[in-house]
Scaffold this motif. Structure first.
Motif, PDB file in Angstrom:
ATOM      1  N   ARG A 126      69.221  15.056  22.232  1.00  0.00           N
ATOM      2  CA  ARG A 126      69.921  14.921  23.389  1.00  0.00           C
ATOM      3  C   ARG A 126      70.238  16.115  24.113  1.00  0.00           C
ATOM      4  NH1 ARG A 126      73.672  11.174  21.009  1.00  0.00           N
ATOM      5  NH2 ARG A 126      75.207  12.921  20.653  1.00  0.00           N
ATOM      6  N   ARG A 147      72.949  13.255  37.933  1.00  0.00           N
ATOM      7  CA  ARG A 147      72.691  13.469  36.451  1.00  0.00           C
ATOM      8  C   ARG A 147      72.533  11.954  35.948  1.00  0.00           C
ATOM      9  NH1 ARG A 147      73.834  16.568  31.639  1.00  0.00           N
ATOM     10  NH2 ARG A 147      73.556  18.448  33.176  1.00  0.00           N
ATOM     11  N   LEU A 148      73.118  10.951  36.613  1.00  0.00           N
ATOM     12  CA  LEU A 148      73.122   9.426  36.339  1.00  0.00           C
ATOM     13  C   LEU A 148      71.875   9.048  36.740  1.00  0.00           C
ATOM     14  CD1 LEU A 148      74.242   6.676  35.559  1.00  0.00           C
ATOM     15  CD2 LEU A 148      75.085   6.534  37.549  1.00  0.00           C
ATOM     16  N   SER A 151      69.094  10.280  34.557  1.00  0.00           N
ATOM     17  CA  SER A 151      69.396   9.658  32.980  1.00  0.00           C
ATOM     18  C   SER A 151      68.754   8.121  33.126  1.00  0.00           C
ATOM     19  CB  SER A 151      70.920   9.634  32.521  1.00  0.00           C
ATOM     20  OG  SER A 151      71.485  10.999  32.590  1.00  0.00           O
ATOM     21  N   LEU A 152      69.123   7.480  34.310  1.00  0.00           N
ATOM     22  CA  LEU A 152      68.560   6.114  34.243  1.00  0.00           C
ATOM     23  C   LEU A 152      66.803   6.154  34.224  1.00  0.00           C
ATOM     24  CD1 LEU A 152      70.614   4.757  37.060  1.00  0.00           C
ATOM     25  CD2 LEU A 152      70.350   3.682  35.051  1.00  0.00           C
ATOM     26  N   SER A 155      66.235   6.376  30.676  1.00  0.00           N
ATOM     27  CA  SER A 155      66.316   5.099  29.821  1.00  0.00           C
ATOM     28  C   SER A 155      65.037   4.456  30.004  1.00  0.00           C
ATOM     29  CB  SER A 155      67.462   4.472  30.262  1.00  0.00           C
ATOM     30  OG  SER A 155      67.401   3.891  31.623  1.00  0.00           O
ATOM     31  N   ALA A 187      59.715   2.010  40.533  1.00  0.00           N
ATOM     32  CA  ALA A 187      61.376   2.056  40.001  1.00  0.00           C
ATOM     33  C   ALA A 187      61.918   3.231  39.878  1.00  0.00           C
ATOM     34  CB  ALA A 187      61.036   1.142  38.788  1.00  0.00           C
ATOM     35  N   HIS A 190      62.972   4.906  42.975  1.00  0.00           N
ATOM     36  CA  HIS A 190      64.341   4.149  43.513  1.00  0.00           C
ATOM     37  C   HIS A 190      65.406   4.752  42.687  1.00  0.00           C
ATOM     38  CE1 HIS A 190      66.883   1.174  44.790  1.00  0.00           C
ATOM     39  NE2 HIS A 190      67.307   0.966  43.908  1.00  0.00           N
ATOM     40  N   TYR A 191      65.498   4.924  41.338  1.00  0.00           N
ATOM     41  CA  TYR A 191      66.553   5.441  40.662  1.00  0.00           C
ATOM     42  C   TYR A 191      66.992   7.126  41.153  1.00  0.00           C
ATOM     43  CZ  TYR A 191      66.584   2.140  36.836  1.00  0.00           C
ATOM     44  OH  TYR A 191      66.336   0.930  36.285  1.00  0.00           O
TER      45      TYR A 191
ATOM     46  N   LEU B 160      67.631   0.973  28.088  1.00  0.00           N
ATOM     47  CA  LEU B 160      68.983   0.776  28.491  1.00  0.00           C
ATOM     48  C   LEU B 160      69.887   0.754  27.142  1.00  0.00           C
ATOM     49  CD1 LEU B 160      71.541   0.701  30.499  1.00  0.00           C
ATOM     50  CD2 LEU B 160      71.031  -1.547  30.881  1.00  0.00           C
ATOM     51  N   THR B 163      69.531   4.082  25.083  1.00  0.00           N
ATOM     52  CA  THR B 163      70.277   5.271  25.556  1.00  0.00           C
ATOM     53  C   THR B 163      71.675   5.133  25.794  1.00  0.00           C
ATOM     54  OG1 THR B 163      69.483   4.417  27.760  1.00  0.00           O
ATOM     55  CG2 THR B 163      68.227   6.013  26.947  1.00  0.00           C
ATOM     56  N   LEU B 169      73.459   8.700  25.337  1.00  0.00           N
ATOM     57  CA  LEU B 169      72.958   9.859  26.317  1.00  0.00           C
ATOM     58  C   LEU B 169      73.953   9.830  27.516  1.00  0.00           C
ATOM     59  CD1 LEU B 169      70.605  11.913  27.283  1.00  0.00           C
ATOM     60  CD2 LEU B 169      69.802   9.890  28.469  1.00  0.00           C
ATOM     61  N   ASP B 170      74.662  10.762  27.756  1.00  0.00           N
ATOM     62  CA  ASP B 170      75.691  10.621  28.893  1.00  0.00           C
ATOM     63  C   ASP B 170      74.831  10.879  30.159  1.00  0.00           C
ATOM     64  OD1 ASP B 170      77.995   9.997  28.021  1.00  0.00           O
ATOM     65  OD2 ASP B 170      78.570  12.073  27.498  1.00  0.00           O
ATOM     66  N   PRO B 171      75.181  10.184  31.354  1.00  0.00           N
ATOM     67  CA  PRO B 171      76.391   9.410  31.498  1.00  0.00           C
ATOM     68  C   PRO B 171      75.996   7.934  31.361  1.00  0.00           C
ATOM     69  CG  PRO B 171      75.529  10.025  33.531  1.00  0.00           C
ATOM     70  CD  PRO B 171      74.640  10.687  32.654  1.00  0.00           C
ATOM     71  N   ILE B 172      74.862   7.816  30.822  1.00  0.00           N
ATOM     72  CA  ILE B 172      74.476   6.199  30.669  1.00  0.00           C
ATOM     73  C   ILE B 172      75.563   5.399  29.733  1.00  0.00           C
ATOM     74  CG2 ILE B 172      72.542   4.659  29.637  1.00  0.00           C
ATOM     75  CD1 ILE B 172      71.528   5.737  32.080  1.00  0.00           C
ATOM     76  N   GLU B 175      79.032   5.489  31.571  1.00  0.00           N
ATOM     77  CA  GLU B 175      79.078   4.656  32.954  1.00  0.00           C
ATOM     78  C   GLU B 175      79.546   3.149  32.721  1.00  0.00           C
ATOM     79  OE1 GLU B 175      78.833   5.528  37.130  1.00  0.00           O
ATOM     80  OE2 GLU B 175      78.254   6.891  35.070  1.00  0.00           O
ATOM     81  N   GLU B 179      78.508  -0.611  37.219  1.00  0.00           N
ATOM     82  CA  GLU B 179      77.728   0.399  37.941  1.00  0.00           C
ATOM     83  C   GLU B 179      76.438   0.359  37.489  1.00  0.00           C
ATOM     84  OE1 GLU B 179      78.543   2.260  40.283  1.00  0.00           O
ATOM     85  OE2 GLU B 179      76.761   3.652  40.417  1.00  0.00           O
ATOM     86  N   LEU B 180      76.080   0.312  36.058  1.00  0.00           N
ATOM     87  CA  LEU B 180      74.794   0.276  35.567  1.00  0.00           C
ATOM     88  C   LEU B 180      73.887  -0.947  36.101  1.00  0.00           C
ATOM     89  CD1 LEU B 180      75.205   1.135  31.900  1.00  0.00           C
ATOM     90  CD2 LEU B 180      74.329   2.785  33.798  1.00  0.00           C
ATOM     91  N   ARG B 183      72.797  -0.201  39.698  1.00  0.00           N
ATOM     92  CA  ARG B 183      71.844   0.574  39.835  1.00  0.00           C
ATOM     93  C   ARG B 183      70.512   0.050  39.279  1.00  0.00           C
ATOM     94  NH1 ARG B 183      72.823   6.247  41.414  1.00  0.00           N
ATOM     95  NH2 ARG B 183      75.134   6.427  41.452  1.00  0.00           N
ATOM     96  N   ILE B 184      70.468  -0.826  38.380  1.00  0.00           N
ATOM     97  CA  ILE B 184      69.118  -1.296  37.667  1.00  0.00           C
ATOM     98  C   ILE B 184      68.732  -2.546  38.337  1.00  0.00           C
ATOM     99  CG2 ILE B 184      68.447  -1.934  35.212  1.00  0.00           C
ATOM    100  CD1 ILE B 184      70.097  -0.096  34.036  1.00  0.00           C
ATOM    101  N   PRO B 186      68.229  -3.630  41.137  1.00  0.00           N
ATOM    102  CA  PRO B 186      66.910  -3.362  42.222  1.00  0.00           C
ATOM    103  C   PRO B 186      65.699  -3.222  41.482  1.00  0.00           C
ATOM    104  CG  PRO B 186      68.956  -2.328  42.875  1.00  0.00           C
ATOM    105  CD  PRO B 186      69.287  -2.744  41.593  1.00  0.00           C
ATOM    106  N   ALA B 187      65.531  -2.362  40.466  1.00  0.00           N
ATOM    107  CA  ALA B 187      64.411  -1.685  39.727  1.00  0.00           C
ATOM    108  C   ALA B 187      63.601  -2.914  39.140  1.00  0.00           C
ATOM    109  CB  ALA B 187      64.772  -0.571  38.625  1.00  0.00           C
TER     110      ALA B 187
END
Lengths: 194, 194
Positions: A126, A147-148, A151-152, A155, A187, A190-191, B160, B163, B169-172, B175, B179-180, B183-184, B186-187
């Motif tokens: 990490r 950063r988020l 990180s997505l 993931s 995808a 998009h993130y 997901l 992580t 793993l920050d900020p996953i 968060e 919020e996740l 974000r996720i 739509p993907a």
């Protein structure tokens, strides 16, 4: 045979190996941030200049000690070499490139398994990957939540590696890499910029 | 104490436990497909009717034997209850709901770690989850490449979980779940219907 001297020794045939052994112990025991070239040199019984001579700096020492199949800074450089609106595709292409080579796959699988079974290895990777890949890519995005976003992406990549190479979930495992790139790149994009 | 009889015994206080023990052994040793209620009953020294009485069928036995925090068929039913163009959001919401509960998180972490370290557990979970979740969701999508689309969703969800809860793993990790989801979703939707 004489008893091993506690003092510093000049470079011998196995000096490089001893430095790596000391580095692995220090990285695993103390983590990335608390490991220093000076400390590793002391543990290996050599001068710090010799560690610099063999490996350059702490990042290179980390790459060698963890037996990474590719230098993460080189990965970051490749990813960042091009327009931001094609970043998602470059990331998944480079990632699958490392994993699709037989040697890379073997090493990455071992590393991924170690990360899941050992909190120490997880923390170490990490720290190393955040510093060498996630941070520079986030900086290039230049948005407050970069950063988020990055990180997505990480993931999704970790999940891709796990399902394709470790859990062997069909058809993720059997699909050609190029098809996965086509599916996953949008995808990730998009993130990053969606 | 008398020697244990090799014949079939009626249901006793620990019969349920013995059936589960036999089921775990059979699932782990032979996999999902080759495990039968009849075989588990024989291994546990009870009548097959008693296994049906306690657990219903093989799917239920699997859920109990693997100590899953939630029945995958219930997960599939919840996911499929609504319009297809909101499927991505329902999937990640249900998934994070299971992982965010303390008991669910503990069990799922143990299971994920077992899947990564044991090929047998990986194969077993692959078979069980494919049958109970991936197959029905793919069927609902009703497109030729549905299985690949749903498996890509699975790869993101596994990544997901890994992580956020294992590799931290920050900020996953830090968060908020909501919020996740934003974000996720739509993907995932892109994988499913994009």
């Amino acid at each position: 045979m004489t008893a091993r001297s506690p003092g510093r020794r000049p470079g011998g045939p196995d000096t490089r190996g001893e430095i790596l052994r000391a580095a692995r112990e220090s990285f695993a025991g103390k983590g990335f941030a608390a490991t220093s070239i000076r400390g590793v040199a002391r543990d290996a019984g050599v001068d710090a200049a010799l560690v610099h001579h063999y490996f350059g700096g702490k990042d290179e020492l980390f790459v060698e000690a963890m037996a990474l199949p590719i230098d993460p800074r080189q990965v970051a450089a490749t990813i960042l070499d091009g327009p931001v609106d094609d970043l998602g595709r470059r990331i998944v292409t480079v990632f699958l490139g490392v994993w699709e080579s037989p040697d890379g796959q073997q090493r990455m699988k071992a590393l991924l398994r170690s990360m899941v079974s050992s909190d120490q290895v997880a923390q170490l990777m990490r720290e190393g990957l955040t510093r060498m890949v996630i941070a520079p890519v986030s900086k290039a995005l230049d948005v407050p939540d970069a950063r988020l976003r990055v990180s997505l992406v990480a993931s999704q990549l970790v999940g891709l590696a796990l399902t394709r190479y470790v859990l062997e979930l069909d058809p993720i495992t059997t699909e050609p890499a190029a098809e996965l790139v086509d599916r996953i790149a949008p995808a990730l994009q998009h993130y990053l910029t969606g």
